[in-house]
Design an enzyme around this catalytic site. Structure first.
Site, mmCIF file in Angstrom:
data_model
loop_
_atom_site.group_PDB
_atom_site.id
_atom_site.type_symbol
_atom_site.label_atom_id
_atom_site.label_comp_id
_atom_site.label_asym_id
_atom_site.label_seq_id
_atom_site.Cartn_x
_atom_site.Cartn_y
_atom_site.Cartn_z
ATOM 1 N N ARG A 29 -1.723 -16.835 106.265
ATOM 2 C CA ARG A 29 -2.460 -17.447 105.140
ATOM 3 C C ARG A 29 -1.659 -18.509 104.405
ATOM 4 O O ARG A 29 -1.793 -18.673 103.187
ATOM 5 C CB ARG A 29 -2.885 -16.366 104.124
ATOM 6 N N ASP A 79 -11.364 -18.474 110.996
ATOM 7 C CA ASP A 79 -11.441 -17.095 110.518
ATOM 8 C C ASP A 79 -11.741 -16.168 111.689
ATOM 9 O O ASP A 79 -12.337 -16.598 112.686
ATOM 10 C CB ASP A 79 -12.542 -16.952 109.464
ATOM 11 N N TYR A 156 -15.775 -5.008 110.681
ATOM 12 C CA TYR A 156 -16.603 -5.847 109.801
ATOM 13 C C TYR A 156 -18.046 -5.918 110.289
ATOM 14 O O TYR A 156 -18.991 -5.948 109.500
ATOM 15 C CB TYR A 156 -16.006 -7.261 109.691
HETATM 16 O O1 CP3 Z 1 -3.249 -19.716 106.932
HETATM 17 C C1 CP3 Z 1 -4.062 -18.994 107.547
HETATM 18 O O2 CP3 Z 1 -3.746 -17.846 107.903
HETATM 19 C C2 CP3 Z 1 -5.416 -19.630 107.831
HETATM 20 C C3 CP3 Z 1 -6.369 -19.069 108.758
HETATM 21 C C4 CP3 Z 1 -6.956 -17.678 108.506
HETATM 22 C C5 CP3 Z 1 -7.950 -17.325 107.533
HETATM 23 N N1 CP3 Z 1 -8.365 -16.051 107.770
HETATM 24 C C6 CP3 Z 1 -8.473 -18.200 106.481
HETATM 25 C C7 CP3 Z 1 -9.234 -17.631 105.343
HETATM 26 C C8 CP3 Z 1 -6.732 -16.543 109.271
HETATM 27 C C9 CP3 Z 1 -5.722 -16.352 110.396
HETATM 28 C C10 CP3 Z 1 -7.626 -15.529 108.807
HETATM 29 C C11 CP3 Z 1 -7.725 -14.200 109.423
HETATM 30 C C12 CP3 Z 1 -8.591 -13.169 108.824
HETATM 31 N N2 CP3 Z 1 -9.815 -13.314 108.252
HETATM 32 C C13 CP3 Z 1 -8.277 -11.786 108.856
HETATM 33 C C14 CP3 Z 1 -7.063 -11.179 109.483
HETATM 34 C C15 CP3 Z 1 -5.851 -11.328 108.642
HETATM 35 C C16 CP3 Z 1 -5.847 -10.561 107.344
HETATM 36 O O3 CP3 Z 1 -5.854 -11.232 106.294
HETATM 37 O O4 CP3 Z 1 -5.848 -9.322 107.387
HETATM 38 C C17 CP3 Z 1 -9.351 -11.108 108.221
HETATM 39 C C18 CP3 Z 1 -9.440 -9.614 107.999
HETATM 40 C C19 CP3 Z 1 -10.329 -12.084 107.862
HETATM 41 C C20 CP3 Z 1 -11.649 -11.859 107.235
HETATM 42 C C21 CP3 Z 1 -11.741 -12.518 105.913
HETATM 43 N N3 CP3 Z 1 -11.807 -13.907 105.729
HETATM 44 C C22 CP3 Z 1 -11.773 -11.918 104.631
HETATM 45 C C23 CP3 Z 1 -11.709 -10.417 104.389
HETATM 46 C C24 CP3 Z 1 -11.848 -12.957 103.694
HETATM 47 C C25 CP3 Z 1 -12.001 -12.835 102.208
HETATM 48 C C26 CP3 Z 1 -10.685 -12.498 101.595
HETATM 49 C C27 CP3 Z 1 -10.343 -13.380 100.451
HETATM 50 O O5 CP3 Z 1 -9.126 -13.543 100.272
HETATM 51 O O6 CP3 Z 1 -11.243 -13.880 99.767
HETATM 52 C C28 CP3 Z 1 -11.832 -14.184 104.399
HETATM 53 C C29 CP3 Z 1 -11.876 -15.550 103.802
HETATM 54 C C30 CP3 Z 1 -10.747 -16.477 104.127
HETATM 55 N N4 CP3 Z 1 -10.213 -16.653 105.388
HETATM 56 C C31 CP3 Z 1 -10.092 -17.372 103.224
HETATM 57 C C32 CP3 Z 1 -9.159 -18.096 103.983
HETATM 58 C C33 CP3 Z 1 -8.252 -19.208 103.503
HETATM 59 C C34 CP3 Z 1 -10.436 -17.540 101.750
HETATM 60 C C35 CP3 Z 1 -11.611 -18.449 101.702
HETATM 61 C C36 CP3 Z 1 -11.781 -19.256 100.455
HETATM 62 O O7 CP3 Z 1 -12.379 -18.743 99.495
HETATM 63 O O8 CP3 Z 1 -11.389 -20.447 100.436
#
Ligand code: CP3
Length: 352
Positions: A29, A79, A156
């Site tokens: 992230r 994602d 999920y």
């Molecule tokens: O720098 C990076 O790692 C970018 C790429 C990336 C994202 N999600 C961007 C993202 C990666 C590799 C992920 C993986 C991901 N997504 C996982 C596995 C890793 C982990 O964190 O356990 C999971 C479980 C997800 C599912 C997911 N996506 C959730 C549960 C959420 C909401 C959580 C939150 O923090 O709001 C997301 C959204 C998400 N994915 C964001 C980002 C930058 C936040 C989106 C935003 O509001 O801009």
């Protein structure tokens, strides 16, 4: 510089930090809401998914942390939940609540045949990022592609989003309808193999499997739900692209399961969360696999001496073998960007 000479790839392939000069690093992230330039671009793009499926925006966001801190790894901005969406289950993000997936979806309708209709913008992002890294002179930075571990993605899909109770519904579903659950895992596994292959063909130089909810199962269930699907993906990728390092991140797996994961799966590197005991990490490293991790993201959030001490401790203990510095989980969105700058300096100036 040839891409296979990049230090981070050498570390993933088993070279010691000593022969590389310093530990390569990147952060899970690293592209995201703690960066003001991300929040700015996100306002223009609209929603999170609008950003993911727009190659110009997604490639910019992937590069943002590299321009500030010069990490050795750029993680593709996408994602793990684009896979269920590409298979036909509706996906959306609600502010403050995270991801939502269509409830009561008929899993018999999962359709592998048209996933690239949804996913092709992601492949275009990959080529754009490679091009920009080259143009901007980041010769040491590799582009890392990824997908979710099938168990985590299935959690999920069955839950219909995030869970506050450790995905109890999913465990009940897997118990009551084992055949349907297995089918979900199988389809997601096959889709992930295709998705990673296309990412690699478009220019990704390493790939990571994010099995964030691995720790919800143990023993036999861990074997069935985590090890087998991850092994199928790792093996398929290795068969087609033997030079591409595969990183597995089975977050929060208990030490015994973590060791089985490292032993049974064809991964080059194992990502560790911050609770993993040092002996377990060293045991895995001794088998020749690269270790990736594992600073507590809360310490990066807090900064100061607490962070510095843990960073030094990690570097001292793990950089005697093949090692890539990372966090034990993703950057927390309230993290001050200056703390990441401080972390970058610590890693770059440390000599083992
Ligand atoms: O720098 C990076 O790692 C970018 C790429 C990336 C994202 N999600 C961007 C993202 C990666 C590799 C992920 C993986 C991901 N997504 C996982 C596995 C890793 C982990 O964190 O356990 C999971 C479980 C997800 C599912 C997911 N996506 C959730 C549960 C959420 C909401 C959580 C939150 O923090 O709001 C997301 C959204 C998400 N994915 C964001 C980002 C930058 C936040 C989106 C935003 O509001 O801009």
């Amino acid at each position: 510089m040839q891409s296979n000479n990049k230090n981070i790839l050498r570390a993933y392939k088993g070279e010691n930090t000593k022969s590389l000069g310093r530990s390569p690093w990147w952060l899970m992230r690293q592209a995201g809401r703690y960066l003001p330039e991300y929040r700015e671009l996100r306002k223009t793009a609209g929603g999170f998914l609008d950003m993911v499926y727009n190659p110009e925006f997604a490639s910019e966001v992937t590069l943002q942390p590299i321009r500030r801190y010069g990490m050795d790894g750029a993680i593709l901005f996408s994602d793990i939940l684009v896979i269920p969406q590409a298979l036909g289950q509706k996906l959306w993000f609600e502010t403050g609540e995270g991801p939502k997936l269509e409830q009561n979806f008929d899993f018999e309708k999962l359709d592998l045949s048209k996933i690239d209709d949804t996913l092709s913008p992601v492949y275009e992002t990959v080529s754009k990022v490679r091009q920009k890294l080259k143009e901007e002179g980041f010769d040491h930075t590799v582009l890392i592609g990824f997908c979710g571990g099938p168990w985590t993605v299935a959690c999920y899909m069955v839950q219909g989003g995030s869970s506050r109770d450790g995905f109890e519904k999913v465990k009940n579903f897997a118990g009551a309808k084992p055949d349907v659950f297995q089918k979900v895992l199988d389809v997601v596994t096959d889709a992930s193999i295709h998705y990673l292959s296309r990412q690699i063909e478009a220019g990704c130089e390493a790939v990571q499997l994010f099995e964030s909810w691995a720790g919800l199962v143990e023993g036999n269930e861990f074997e069935k739900f985590v090890i087998r699907p991850n092994q199928k993906i790792a093996r398929a990728v290795k068969e087609k692209y033997p030079d591409i390092p595969v990183i597995g991140f089975p977050r929060a797996a208990v030490p015994e399961d973590l060791k089985s994961y490292a032993k049974e799966i064809d991964v080059n590197a194992v990502g560790l969360d911050y609770d993993v005991p040092l002996e377990t990490a060293l045991d895995i490293q001794k088998t020749g696999k690269c270790i990736q991790g594992n600073l507590n993201p809360d310490l990066l959030l807090a900064g100061g001496e607490g962070m510095k001490n843990q960073v030094r401790e990690i570097l001292q203990s793990l950089s005697t073998g093949p090692f890539v510095f990372n966090l034990g989980h993703g950057v927390i969105k309230e993290t001050p960007p200056e703390h990441v700058a401080e972390l970058a300096n610590l890693i770059k100036s440390y000599r083992s």
